[in-house]
Scaffold this active site. Sequence first.
Site, PDB file in Angstrom:
ATOM      1  N   ARG A 165     -20.583 -26.311  63.097  1.00  0.00           N
ATOM      2  CA  ARG A 165     -21.546 -26.626  62.046  1.00  0.00           C
ATOM      3  C   ARG A 165     -22.893 -26.059  62.479  1.00  0.00           C
ATOM      4  O   ARG A 165     -23.207 -26.027  63.672  1.00  0.00           O
ATOM      5  CB  ARG A 165     -21.660 -28.134  61.832  1.00  0.00           C
ATOM      6  N   LYS A 189     -20.366 -34.744  65.000  1.00  0.00           N
ATOM      7  CA  LYS A 189     -20.634 -35.976  64.254  1.00  0.00           C
ATOM      8  C   LYS A 189     -20.261 -37.197  65.086  1.00  0.00           C
ATOM      9  O   LYS A 189     -19.288 -37.191  65.823  1.00  0.00           O
ATOM     10  CB  LYS A 189     -19.850 -35.981  62.933  1.00  0.00           C
ATOM     11  N   HIS A 262     -22.161 -22.620  56.433  1.00  0.00           N
ATOM     12  CA  HIS A 262     -20.927 -23.375  56.209  1.00  0.00           C
ATOM     13  C   HIS A 262     -19.806 -22.474  55.700  1.00  0.00           C
ATOM     14  O   HIS A 262     -18.627 -22.714  55.988  1.00  0.00           O
ATOM     15  CB  HIS A 262     -21.175 -24.522  55.232  1.00  0.00           C
ATOM     16  N   ARG A 265     -18.157 -21.086  58.615  1.00  0.00           N
ATOM     17  CA  ARG A 265     -17.243 -22.093  59.185  1.00  0.00           C
ATOM     18  C   ARG A 265     -15.911 -22.060  58.438  1.00  0.00           C
ATOM     19  O   ARG A 265     -14.840 -22.106  59.046  1.00  0.00           O
ATOM     20  CB  ARG A 265     -17.904 -23.463  59.108  1.00  0.00           C
ATOM     21  N   HIS A 288     -12.690 -32.011  63.092  1.00  0.00           N
ATOM     22  CA  HIS A 288     -12.293 -32.890  61.993  1.00  0.00           C
ATOM     23  C   HIS A 288     -11.581 -34.125  62.553  1.00  0.00           C
ATOM     24  O   HIS A 288     -10.652 -33.988  63.352  1.00  0.00           O
ATOM     25  CB  HIS A 288     -11.341 -32.174  61.038  1.00  0.00           C
ATOM     26  N   TYR A 297      -7.652 -25.773  54.020  1.00  0.00           N
ATOM     27  CA  TYR A 297      -7.629 -24.327  54.263  1.00  0.00           C
ATOM     28  C   TYR A 297      -6.254 -23.728  54.014  1.00  0.00           C
ATOM     29  O   TYR A 297      -6.137 -22.538  53.724  1.00  0.00           O
ATOM     30  CB  TYR A 297      -8.098 -24.025  55.686  1.00  0.00           C
TER      31      TYR A 297
END
Length: 323
Positions: A165, A189, A262, A265, A288, A297
Site C-alpha cells: 500500500r 494495517k 493502488h 498494487r 490481506h 483477482y
Amino acid sequence: MSAEDSGRADAGGAGHLQGSARDIDSFLEMLEAERGASLNTQESYRRDLEKVAVFLGGKRISLRQAAAEDLRAFLGRQKDAGMAARTVARRLSTIRQFYLFLYTESWRSDNPASDLDSPRQGRSLPKILSEKEVDALLEAARRKEGFEGARLVALLELLYATGMRVSELVALPQAAAARDPQVLTVRGKGDKERIVPLSEAARGALKDYLAARADILPKGKSSPWLFFSRSSSGHLTRHRVAQLLKALAVDANIEPTKVSPHVLRHAFASHLLAHGADLRSVQQMLGHADISTTQIYTHVLDERLRRLVDDHHPLAKGLLDPS
C-alpha cells in the site's frame, strides 16, 4: 415559531449533536485500543457517523436515541441521493459496529441496527494495468535524470514488485533499505508486520536511489525516512506519490485516470496470478487478513480471459466458414 422558540430548537439540536460526538469519540477510542485501527480508518468511521448524527439531529435525536426506523430512513435518504450501493453498504457496516458497541457497553438495552438490510451490490472488479503499460511507466521514469528520476523509479519498482500500500511505502524507515536487502519488513494495517521479497530490478532501483539520496541530503543532515520530504510528517505523502504517478502516466502516453498507487498494487497481484503464483502467497504479500479479499483477482483474470475469447476467437466473431 417565534425567534425565541427557534433558538431553543437550534440549541436542542446542537445538544443532540454534542451527545453524538461524545459517543463517536468513545467508539473510535475502542477501535484504536482493541483493534489497532489506523488514524485513516478512524477518520472514515467518524465521517460516516457524523453524517448519521447530522441526519438524526434534524429529527432532534442523538445517535444513542435512534430507533431502527430512524436508521432505515437515513439509509433510504442515502439511496435517494444517488449514493453508490458500495458506499451505502460501508455506512451500514459502520452503523452496525457502532450500535453493537453501544449495546455491548450497556449504553443501550437493544441494538437497533441488528435487523437492517444490506443494499445489493454488483461485483466491482479492481482496475489494473497491463504488463505493457507498467513497462511503459518504468521506461518513462528511467528517462528522467537526477534525484527525482532515481526516486521515481524506486517508488514505481517497489510498488509493483511488492504490492505494498502507498501508506506502507512512504512510511518505510531508511534502515529498511540498509545493506542491499532481499526482503522488506512492512508494517501494515493494525500495526501488523509482514515480509515481502524484492526483485532484482527493485533492489537495483533502491540502490540507485540511495546513492542519489545521499548526494542530495544537506551535509551533516539525515532523515529516518527512506523517502524523506519537507512535509510535516517528514516523508513523502500518499497524495504526492499519486501526483507523481499521474504526471508519469502522461509521459508514458497512458490515461492518467488509469494510474494510481493502488492500481499498481492491483497490477502486482493480478500479474503474479496470471504467471502461476498461488493465491495464498499473494494473500500473504498483500497483507490481506481474509483470502476472500485476494480472490477478487481471480475474477479479474476470468474477465480478461472472457474478453480474450470474445475479441479473438473466430467463433465469437463469426469468422469461420460455415461450409
